[in-house]
Design a protein around this motif. Structure first.
Motif, PDB file in Angstrom:
ATOM      1  N   UNK A  35      46.877  60.892 -27.636  1.00  0.00           N
ATOM      2  CA  UNK A  35      46.714  59.621 -26.941  1.00  0.00           C
ATOM      3  C   UNK A  35      46.597  58.509 -27.981  1.00  0.00           C
ATOM      4  N   UNK A  36      46.851  57.274 -27.554  1.00  0.00           N
ATOM      5  CA  UNK A  36      46.715  56.141 -28.476  1.00  0.00           C
ATOM      6  C   UNK A  36      45.262  55.860 -28.825  1.00  0.00           C
ATOM      7  N   UNK A  37      44.368  56.104 -27.856  1.00  0.00           N
ATOM      8  CA  UNK A  37      42.947  55.975 -28.126  1.00  0.00           C
ATOM      9  C   UNK A  37      42.446  54.558 -28.281  1.00  0.00           C
ATOM     10  N   UNK A  38      43.039  53.610 -27.541  1.00  0.00           N
ATOM     11  CA  UNK A  38      42.640  52.204 -27.685  1.00  0.00           C
ATOM     12  C   UNK A  38      41.786  51.677 -26.533  1.00  0.00           C
ATOM     13  N   UNK A  39      41.466  52.515 -25.552  1.00  0.00           N
ATOM     14  CA  UNK A  39      40.736  52.029 -24.379  1.00  0.00           C
ATOM     15  C   UNK A  39      39.385  51.434 -24.749  1.00  0.00           C
ATOM     16  N   UNK A  40      38.632  52.107 -25.628  1.00  0.00           N
ATOM     17  CA  UNK A  40      37.312  51.586 -26.018  1.00  0.00           C
ATOM     18  C   UNK A  40      37.417  50.202 -26.633  1.00  0.00           C
ATOM     19  N   UNK A  41      38.526  49.944 -27.326  1.00  0.00           N
ATOM     20  CA  UNK A  41      38.710  48.663 -28.017  1.00  0.00           C
ATOM     21  C   UNK A  41      39.228  47.569 -27.092  1.00  0.00           C
ATOM     22  N   UNK A  42      39.985  47.969 -26.070  1.00  0.00           N
ATOM     23  CA  UNK A  42      40.680  46.981 -25.238  1.00  0.00           C
ATOM     24  C   UNK A  42      39.988  46.689 -23.914  1.00  0.00           C
ATOM     25  N   UNK A  43      39.368  47.715 -23.309  1.00  0.00           N
ATOM     26  CA  UNK A  43      38.693  47.504 -22.022  1.00  0.00           C
ATOM     27  C   UNK A  43      37.309  48.126 -21.988  1.00  0.00           C
ATOM     28  N   UNK A  44      36.893  48.807 -23.081  1.00  0.00           N
ATOM     29  CA  UNK A  44      35.632  49.528 -23.096  1.00  0.00           C
ATOM     30  C   UNK A  44      34.552  48.873 -23.927  1.00  0.00           C
ATOM     31  N   UNK A  60      28.311  56.787 -43.336  1.00  0.00           N
ATOM     32  CA  UNK A  60      28.103  55.630 -42.471  1.00  0.00           C
ATOM     33  C   UNK A  60      28.547  55.902 -41.033  1.00  0.00           C
ATOM     34  N   UNK A  61      28.519  54.888 -40.199  1.00  0.00           N
ATOM     35  CA  UNK A  61      28.892  55.019 -38.795  1.00  0.00           C
ATOM     36  C   UNK A  61      30.394  55.275 -38.653  1.00  0.00           C
ATOM     37  N   UNK A  62      30.804  55.611 -37.425  1.00  0.00           N
ATOM     38  CA  UNK A  62      32.204  55.916 -37.095  1.00  0.00           C
ATOM     39  C   UNK A  62      32.796  54.776 -36.290  1.00  0.00           C
ATOM     40  N   UNK A  63      34.069  54.476 -36.515  1.00  0.00           N
ATOM     41  CA  UNK A  63      34.756  53.418 -35.771  1.00  0.00           C
ATOM     42  C   UNK A  63      35.889  53.987 -34.947  1.00  0.00           C
ATOM     43  N   UNK A  64      36.111  53.467 -33.723  1.00  0.00           N
ATOM     44  CA  UNK A  64      37.246  53.918 -32.909  1.00  0.00           C
ATOM     45  C   UNK A  64      38.589  53.362 -33.368  1.00  0.00           C
ATOM     46  N   UNK A  65      38.610  52.493 -34.396  1.00  0.00           N
ATOM     47  CA  UNK A  65      39.874  52.001 -34.936  1.00  0.00           C
ATOM     48  C   UNK A  65      40.433  50.796 -34.218  1.00  0.00           C
ATOM     49  N   UNK A  66      39.563  49.867 -33.853  1.00  0.00           N
ATOM     50  CA  UNK A  66      40.007  48.707 -33.077  1.00  0.00           C
ATOM     51  C   UNK A  66      40.965  47.805 -33.853  1.00  0.00           C
ATOM     52  N   UNK A  67      40.789  47.687 -35.156  1.00  0.00           N
ATOM     53  CA  UNK A  67      41.671  46.816 -35.930  1.00  0.00           C
ATOM     54  C   UNK A  67      43.130  47.232 -35.776  1.00  0.00           C
ATOM     55  N   UNK A  68      43.385  48.523 -35.782  1.00  0.00           N
ATOM     56  CA  UNK A  68      44.754  49.021 -35.617  1.00  0.00           C
ATOM     57  C   UNK A  68      45.254  48.782 -34.205  1.00  0.00           C
ATOM     58  N   UNK A  69      44.395  48.973 -33.210  1.00  0.00           N
ATOM     59  CA  UNK A  69      44.791  48.732 -31.820  1.00  0.00           C
ATOM     60  C   UNK A  69      45.167  47.281 -31.603  1.00  0.00           C
ATOM     61  N   UNK A  70      44.329  46.378 -32.097  1.00  0.00           N
ATOM     62  CA  UNK A  70      44.570  44.957 -31.874  1.00  0.00           C
ATOM     63  C   UNK A  70      45.739  44.430 -32.680  1.00  0.00           C
ATOM     64  N   UNK A  71      46.054  45.063 -33.814  1.00  0.00           N
ATOM     65  CA  UNK A  71      47.165  44.609 -34.658  1.00  0.00           C
ATOM     66  C   UNK A  71      48.521  44.943 -34.047  1.00  0.00           C
ATOM     67  N   UNK A  72      48.556  45.958 -33.191  1.00  0.00           N
ATOM     68  CA  UNK A  72      49.803  46.358 -32.561  1.00  0.00           C
ATOM     69  C   UNK A  72      50.041  45.540 -31.298  1.00  0.00           C
TER      70      UNK A  72
END
Length: 494
Positions: free
Chosen positions: A363-372, A434-446
């Motif tokens: 999956x692309x895995x961007x839901x947490x970044x875009x609507x979550x 350190x903490x973990x990130x869902x990778x929002x920078x990559x989601x928003x850049x696309x």
């Protein structure tokens, strides 16, 4: 006045029981990926994005409603799964604290009430519940209100598809998958109208961290149906992984013997005392006892790694002949050792023709970044103060409460991405900082990062796969050889 004092005393006793006899049974549906995960990979498959923290607590067979505590009601119904008659489906006569399990959910599959068929964070609203919400949520959030994943799954009516779930903590019991139209109220009543039919007598334990269909073992499923379940004549499947014979194995208790014959008895499982064959135990929940009451419940990183299940449980189910449209799939796990029911919900689109989504496809895995939980942080990439401050700070497990050890790294929306801006890396046993990130920078850049995305279909050759390209190359070479051979034959005949 006496009645008032008695009510206060009853409440305090129940609250004490809840605080000090917490149970850490947790599991998640991960194929298809659930709303509860918000598409995050952290702790997949057993608890992706904290999906294993959505459940109902205080569930007893025949009671009118849940209590939120590990208590039931005064008049539960008689169990349908009885000691002496259904022993092949049972493994716990008590809950590990000496209390009988006779009114627990698995004793009459489907008969216990739930408050939310898609789960509640921490089991119920405060002050009840288990007070262990996943990162980004408070206790008592409703699973029905979670946004759909951007990653879409398609099933064809009448076909057979694979579904899967995994355990972060094992309390026996069994489970069922059910469907409800997305435009109807996502209630238990709606889901009970359309339970899915299990196909065949087998199921699979799938390794490769639960996602590798080429790395699985086949086992015989234990199922129950007829009047012993709700809905009547539907089918439930028993959790095939035995727990620990003594106290279930929780709170870092030694576990050298399974409750029944363990599958894969030719394999060594480095669990607890590290001497046993076969796959069994409590999973990572072994390391999550209440450290206020039992400080020794906390594990080392290696102990957590060795105890955690790195596999999923796969079944095949038949897609009902329903009208085309969008549906919600509910996975419900009725526990045996505790008065708890785990529930996750996923979205599927049913069509009458075409191909099914390939199970376990990425999956692309961007839901947490875009609507979550991280969607508010899109405008905070250059700002770290005020309302943006929380985007750059860890969102801890358990709402920051410290009576349990952390389940994994905390989630941080910004500042902890991988080098390509995508999600961070974590496996049980890795350092928690350190903490973990869902990778929002990559989601928003696309430009398509926050758009709906249909997962790979079965039988579709993906160009990104080296194996797929090897197959294509072989086909091209074979065709070329055939053409060359035909030309030589024609030439020779001349």
């Amino acid at each position: 006045m006496a009645r008032g004092r008695r009510s206060v005393l009853v409440f305090l006793c129940a609250f004490w029981f809840q605080m000090f006899q917490r149970a850490e049974s947790h599991g998640s549906m991960y194929e298809p990926p659930s709303r509860n995960s918000q598409g995050m990979s952290l702790l997949a498959p057993t608890c992706p994005g904290g999906a294993c923290q959505w459940y109902n607590q205080g569930c007893a067979i025949g009671c009118p409603e849940i209590t939120g505590l590990q208590t039931g009601c005064e008049k539960p119904v008689e169990p349908s799964l009885k000691d002496g008659e259904d022993d092949e489906l049972l493994q716990y006569k008590d809950d590990g604290y000496g209390n009988p399990t006779i009114d627990h959910p698995w004793r009459f599959p489907g008969k216990s009430p739930v408050a939310d068929a898609c789960g509640i964070t921490a089991g119920y609203i405060e002050p009840e519940g288990q007070l262990d919400p996943p990162p980004g949520f408070s206790t008592g959030a409703s699973g029905r209100e979670l946004p759909k994943l951007l990653d879409q799954t398609v099933w064809v009516a009448g076909s057979v598809v694979e579904v899967a779930w995994a355990m972060a903590a094992n309390h026996g019991g069994g489970y069922q998958y059910r469907l409800c139209p997305v435009n109807e109220e996502l209630s238990e009543e709606c889901f009970q109208k359309t339970p899915l039919e299990f196909v065949g007598e087998d199921q699979w334990i799938q390794f490769g961290n639960g996602y590798d269909p080429g790395n699985r073992i086949q086992i015989k499923a234990r199922r129950v149906s007829g009047k012993k379940v709700v809905p009547e004549n539907s089918t439930w499947t028993m959790n095939p992984i035995p727990g620990c014979a003594v106290t279930g194995g929780r709170a870092r208790t030694k576990c050298s013997k399974p409750t029944f014959s363990a599958p894969a008895d030719d394999r060594f499982w480095p669990y607890a005392d590290g001497t046993s064959k076969g796959i069994f135990g409590y999973s990572g929940g072994y390391c999550f006892g209440n450290v206020t009451k039992k400080p020794s419940a906390a594990c080392t990183l290696d102990e957590y790694k060795n105890a955690s299940f790195d596999f999923g449980i796969v079944d095949r189910v038949k897609v009902p002949d329903l009208p085309e449209g969008d549906y919600v799939l509910s996975w419900r796990w009725d526990c045996e050792m505790t008065k708890q029911i785990w529930s996750n919900c996923a979205d599927v689109t049913i069509k009458h023709s075409g191909k099914n989504t390939k199970p376990f496809s990425p999956i692309n895995g961007c839901t947490a970044c875009c609507t979550g939980i991280c969607s508010k942080c899109k405008e905070c990439r250059e700002k770290k103060t005020g309302e943006c401050a929380s985007c750059w700070e860890p969102l801890p497990w358990w709402g920051g409460r410290d009576f349990w050890t952390p389940r994994a790294k905390a989630i941080q929306c910004l500042g902890r991405e991988a080098e390509d801006g995508g999600p961070g890396k974590y496996m049980p046993g890795d350092p928690l900082e350190p903490a973990w990130s869902p990778g929002c920078s990559k989601c928003w850049a696309s430009k398509d990062g926050c758009e709906k995305y249909t997962r790979e279909f079965e039988g579709v050759i993906e160009k990104k796969s080296w194996g797929s390209w090897t197959f294509v190359t072989m086909v091209v070479l074979a065709v070329a050889a055939a053409v060359a051979g035909a030309l030589l034959l024609v030439k020779s005949r001349r």
